[in-house]
Design a protein around this motif. Structure first.
Motif, PDB file in Angstrom:
ATOM      1  N   ALA A   1      72.180-108.522  33.403  1.00 17.25           N
ATOM      2  CA  ALA A   1      70.842-108.447  32.827  1.00 17.25           C
ATOM      3  C   ALA A   1      70.182-109.799  33.013  1.00 17.25           C
ATOM      4  CB  ALA A   1      70.918-108.084  31.348  1.00 17.25           C
ATOM      5  N   LEU A   2      68.872-109.822  32.856  1.00 13.01           N
ATOM      6  CA  LEU A   2      68.118-111.071  32.959  1.00 13.01           C
ATOM      7  C   LEU A   2      67.840-111.610  31.568  1.00 13.01           C
ATOM      8  CD1 LEU A   2      65.567-110.078  35.751  1.00 13.01           C
ATOM      9  CD2 LEU A   2      67.703-111.349  36.001  1.00 13.01           C
ATOM     10  N   ASP A   3      68.001-112.927  31.391  1.00 15.34           N
ATOM     11  CA  ASP A   3      67.686-113.523  30.099  1.00 15.34           C
ATOM     12  C   ASP A   3      66.196-113.856  30.033  1.00 15.34           C
ATOM     13  OD1 ASP A   3      67.340-115.911  31.515  1.00 15.34           O
ATOM     14  OD2 ASP A   3      69.214-116.808  30.794  1.00 15.34           O
ATOM     15  N   GLU A   4      65.781-114.557  28.970  1.00 16.19           N
ATOM     16  CA  GLU A   4      64.357-114.878  28.791  1.00 16.19           C
ATOM     17  C   GLU A   4      63.812-115.796  29.877  1.00 16.19           C
ATOM     18  OE1 GLU A   4      67.046-117.314  26.292  1.00 16.19           O
ATOM     19  OE2 GLU A   4      66.575-115.196  26.210  1.00 16.19           O
ATOM     20  N   ASP A   5      64.684-116.491  30.614  1.00 15.07           N
ATOM     21  CA  ASP A   5      64.266-117.345  31.730  1.00 15.07           C
ATOM     22  C   ASP A   5      64.443-116.646  33.074  1.00 15.07           C
ATOM     23  OD1 ASP A   5      63.680-119.461  29.960  1.00 15.07           O
ATOM     24  OD2 ASP A   5      65.797-120.089  29.987  1.00 15.07           O
ATOM     25  N   ASN A   6      64.642-115.335  33.043  1.00 13.62           N
ATOM     26  CA  ASN A   6      64.874-114.525  34.241  1.00 13.62           C
ATOM     27  C   ASN A   6      66.120-114.943  35.015  1.00 13.62           C
ATOM     28  OD1 ASN A   6      62.923-112.587  33.972  1.00 13.62           O
ATOM     29  ND2 ASN A   6      61.389-113.714  35.143  1.00 13.62           N
ATOM     30  N   LYS A   7      67.086-115.467  34.310  1.00 13.29           N
ATOM     31  CA  LYS A   7      68.359-115.817  34.930  1.00 13.29           C
ATOM     32  C   LYS A   7      69.351-114.694  34.644  1.00 13.29           C
ATOM     33  CE  LYS A   7      67.675-120.750  34.589  1.00 13.29           C
ATOM     34  NZ  LYS A   7      68.145-122.001  34.011  1.00 13.29           N
ATOM     35  N   PRO A   8      70.119-114.285  35.641  1.00 16.92           N
ATOM     36  CA  PRO A   8      71.083-113.201  35.405  1.00 16.92           C
ATOM     37  C   PRO A   8      72.254-113.672  34.545  1.00 16.92           C
ATOM     38  CG  PRO A   8      71.275-114.033  37.651  1.00 16.92           C
ATOM     39  CD  PRO A   8      70.117-114.753  37.026  1.00 16.92           C
ATOM     40  N   HIS A   9      72.698-112.781  33.699  1.00 15.79           N
ATOM     41  CA  HIS A   9      73.900-113.012  32.905  1.00 15.79           C
ATOM     42  C   HIS A   9      74.559-111.668  32.624  1.00 15.79           C
ATOM     43  CE1 HIS A   9      70.966-112.102  29.756  1.00 15.79           C
ATOM     44  NE2 HIS A   9      71.975-111.865  28.951  1.00 15.79           N
ATOM     45  N   THR A  10      75.806-111.712  32.233  1.00 16.32           N
ATOM     46  CA  THR A  10      76.574-110.497  31.981  1.00 16.32           C
ATOM     47  C   THR A  10      76.448-110.084  30.521  1.00 16.32           C
ATOM     48  OG1 THR A  10      78.156-111.185  33.664  1.00 16.32           O
ATOM     49  CG2 THR A  10      78.879-109.486  32.147  1.00 16.32           C
ATOM     50  N   VAL A  11      76.205-108.789  30.302  1.00 16.03           N
ATOM     51  CA  VAL A  11      76.179-108.235  28.947  1.00 16.03           C
ATOM     52  C   VAL A  11      77.088-107.005  28.917  1.00 16.03           C
ATOM     53  CG1 VAL A  11      73.842-109.039  28.434  1.00 16.03           C
ATOM     54  CG2 VAL A  11      74.172-106.764  29.384  1.00 16.03           C
TER      55      VAL A  11
ATOM     56  N   TYR B   1      74.593 -94.602  18.290  1.00 14.97           N
ATOM     57  CA  TYR B   1      74.028 -95.929  18.502  1.00 14.97           C
ATOM     58  C   TYR B   1      74.262 -96.400  19.925  1.00 14.97           C
ATOM     59  CZ  TYR B   1      78.893 -97.306  17.837  1.00 14.97           C
ATOM     60  OH  TYR B   1      80.252 -97.411  17.954  1.00 14.97           O
ATOM     61  N   PHE B   2      73.451 -97.389  20.298  1.00 14.99           N
ATOM     62  CA  PHE B   2      73.712 -98.144  21.520  1.00 14.99           C
ATOM     63  C   PHE B   2      73.233 -99.564  21.289  1.00 14.99           C
ATOM     64  CE2 PHE B   2      69.360 -96.896  22.399  1.00 14.99           C
ATOM     65  CZ  PHE B   2      68.824 -97.957  23.108  1.00 14.99           C
ATOM     66  N   ALA B   3      73.845-100.472  22.012  1.00 18.30           N
ATOM     67  CA  ALA B   3      73.471-101.881  21.928  1.00 18.30           C
ATOM     68  C   ALA B   3      73.491-102.430  23.342  1.00 18.30           C
ATOM     69  CB  ALA B   3      74.438-102.652  21.044  1.00 18.30           C
ATOM     70  N   ASP B   4      72.421-103.125  23.682  1.00 18.65           N
ATOM     71  CA  ASP B   4      72.323-103.746  25.002  1.00 18.65           C
ATOM     72  C   ASP B   4      71.499-105.021  24.871  1.00 18.65           C
ATOM     73  OD1 ASP B   4      69.693-102.821  24.750  1.00 18.65           O
ATOM     74  OD2 ASP B   4      69.870-101.345  26.353  1.00 18.65           O
ATOM     75  N   GLU B   5      70.943-105.481  25.964  1.00 18.23           N
ATOM     76  CA  GLU B   5      70.166-106.726  25.917  1.00 18.23           C
ATOM     77  C   GLU B   5      68.905-106.607  25.071  1.00 18.23           C
ATOM     78  OE1 GLU B   5      68.876-104.521  29.626  1.00 18.23           O
ATOM     79  OE2 GLU B   5      70.758-104.916  28.632  1.00 18.23           O
ATOM     80  N   THR B   6      68.508-105.377  24.699  1.00 18.62           N
ATOM     81  CA  THR B   6      67.327-105.187  23.853  1.00 18.62           C
ATOM     82  C   THR B   6      67.671-105.150  22.367  1.00 18.62           C
ATOM     83  OG1 THR B   6      67.413-102.763  23.917  1.00 18.62           O
ATOM     84  CG2 THR B   6      66.204-103.880  25.699  1.00 18.62           C
ATOM     85  N   GLY B   7      68.966-105.139  22.022  1.00 21.67           N
ATOM     86  CA  GLY B   7      69.375-105.125  20.622  1.00 21.67           C
ATOM     87  C   GLY B   7      70.197-103.899  20.267  1.00 21.67           C
ATOM     88  N   PHE B   8      70.376-103.695  18.959  1.00 20.81           N
ATOM     89  CA  PHE B   8      71.159-102.581  18.426  1.00 20.81           C
ATOM     90  C   PHE B   8      70.205-101.479  18.004  1.00 20.81           C
ATOM     91  CE2 PHE B   8      73.175-100.331  14.883  1.00 20.81           C
ATOM     92  CZ  PHE B   8      74.389 -99.980  15.458  1.00 20.81           C
ATOM     93  N   HIS B   9      70.499-100.229  18.407  1.00 23.69           N
ATOM     94  CA  HIS B   9      69.627 -99.088  18.110  1.00 23.69           C
ATOM     95  C   HIS B   9      70.496 -97.956  17.572  1.00 23.69           C
ATOM     96  CE1 HIS B   9      66.660-101.177  20.644  1.00 23.69           C
ATOM     97  NE2 HIS B   9      67.706-101.435  21.411  1.00 23.69           N
ATOM     98  N   ALA B  10      70.148 -97.438  16.385  1.00 20.41           N
ATOM     99  CA  ALA B  10      70.937 -96.372  15.764  1.00 20.41           C
ATOM    100  C   ALA B  10      70.033 -95.221  15.353  1.00 20.41           C
ATOM    101  CB  ALA B  10      71.673 -96.910  14.550  1.00 20.41           C
ATOM    102  N   GLU B  11      70.584 -94.009  15.399  1.00 19.11           N
ATOM    103  CA  GLU B  11      69.872 -92.804  14.974  1.00 19.11           C
ATOM    104  C   GLU B  11      70.807 -91.926  14.165  1.00 19.11           C
ATOM    105  OE1 GLU B  11      68.535 -90.718  18.427  1.00 19.11           O
ATOM    106  OE2 GLU B  11      66.895 -92.100  18.794  1.00 19.11           O
ATOM    107  N   GLY B  12      70.246 -91.252  13.185  1.00 18.21           N
ATOM    108  CA  GLY B  12      70.999 -90.310  12.367  1.00 18.21           C
ATOM    109  C   GLY B  12      70.134 -89.804  11.241  1.00 18.21           C
ATOM    110  N   ARG B  13      70.523 -88.690  10.641  1.00 23.80           N
ATOM    111  CA  ARG B  13      69.725 -88.100   9.550  1.00 23.80           C
ATOM    112  C   ARG B  13      69.559 -89.044   8.375  1.00 23.80           C
ATOM    113  NH1 ARG B  13      72.298 -82.555   7.892  1.00 23.80           N
ATOM    114  NH2 ARG B  13      74.039 -83.988   7.713  1.00 23.80           N
ATOM    115  N   THR B  14      70.531 -89.906   8.142  1.00 29.07           N
ATOM    116  CA  THR B  14      70.480 -90.785   6.964  1.00 29.07           C
ATOM    117  C   THR B  14      69.809 -92.129   7.244  1.00 29.07           C
ATOM    118  OG1 THR B  14      72.695 -91.628   7.491  1.00 29.07           O
ATOM    119  CG2 THR B  14      72.558 -89.757   5.966  1.00 29.07           C
ATOM    120  N   ILE B  15      69.384 -92.353   8.480  1.00 25.80           N
ATOM    121  CA  ILE B  15      68.710 -93.612   8.807  1.00 25.80           C
ATOM    122  C   ILE B  15      67.209 -93.389   8.768  1.00 25.80           C
ATOM    123  CG2 ILE B  15      68.311 -95.339  10.609  1.00 25.80           C
ATOM    124  CD1 ILE B  15      71.161 -94.948  11.494  1.00 25.80           C
ATOM    125  N   PRO B  16      66.508 -94.145   7.931  1.00 25.62           N
ATOM    126  CA  PRO B  16      65.058 -93.971   7.844  1.00 25.62           C
ATOM    127  C   PRO B  16      64.371 -94.305   9.170  1.00 25.62           C
ATOM    128  CG  PRO B  16      65.874 -95.473   6.143  1.00 25.62           C
ATOM    129  CD  PRO B  16      67.001 -95.179   7.058  1.00 25.62           C
TER     130      PRO B  16
END
Length: 113
Positions: A60-70, A91-106
């Motif tokens: 993935a590219l970091d904020e300086d557009n340099k490649p790094h491993t995630v 859920y999934f987590a990647d370079e954009t952050g942690f994302h979760a879904e479910g009936r109990t999550i607002p």
């Protein structure tokens, strides 16, 4: 008479003592990690709790557009709520952050445009 009172108090204390629950048992478990960093992980317990997860290494590219491993993580977990209903969160987590879904999550409201 004193004996009857003492006996009644002893029985009341014994009845009020917490009942120890047997520990939860793992009925299935797997973990497989590859040398390059990818992995598969899952388990299930006898009380209805389960979790499965995969991790995949990518560039993935970091904020300086340099490649790094995630490591991109995808998975889900299930548990039984206080009403006895199974609840599943994905859920999934990647370079954009942690994302979760479910009936109990607002869900955040969508702003008017």
């Amino acid at each position: 008479m004193k004996f009857a009172v003492v006996l009644a108090l002893a029985l009341a204390c014994a009845a009020a003592a917490p009942v120890e629950k047997e520990p939860t048992k793992i009925v299935r478990s797997e973990f497989d990690q590859q040398p390059e960093g990818n992995y598969v992980f899952n388990f299930e317990t006898d009380d209805g709790t389960a979790r499965q997860e995969t991790g995949e290494v990518k560039e993935a590219l970091d904020e300086d557009n340099k490649p790094h491993t995630v490591v991109v993580v995808r998975g889900s977990y299930t548990y039984v709520d206080s009403e006895g209903e199974p609840q599943t969160i994905t859920y999934f987590a990647d370079e954009t952050g942690f994302h979760a879904e479910g009936r109990t999550i607002p869900v955040a409201p969508v702003p008017n445009q």
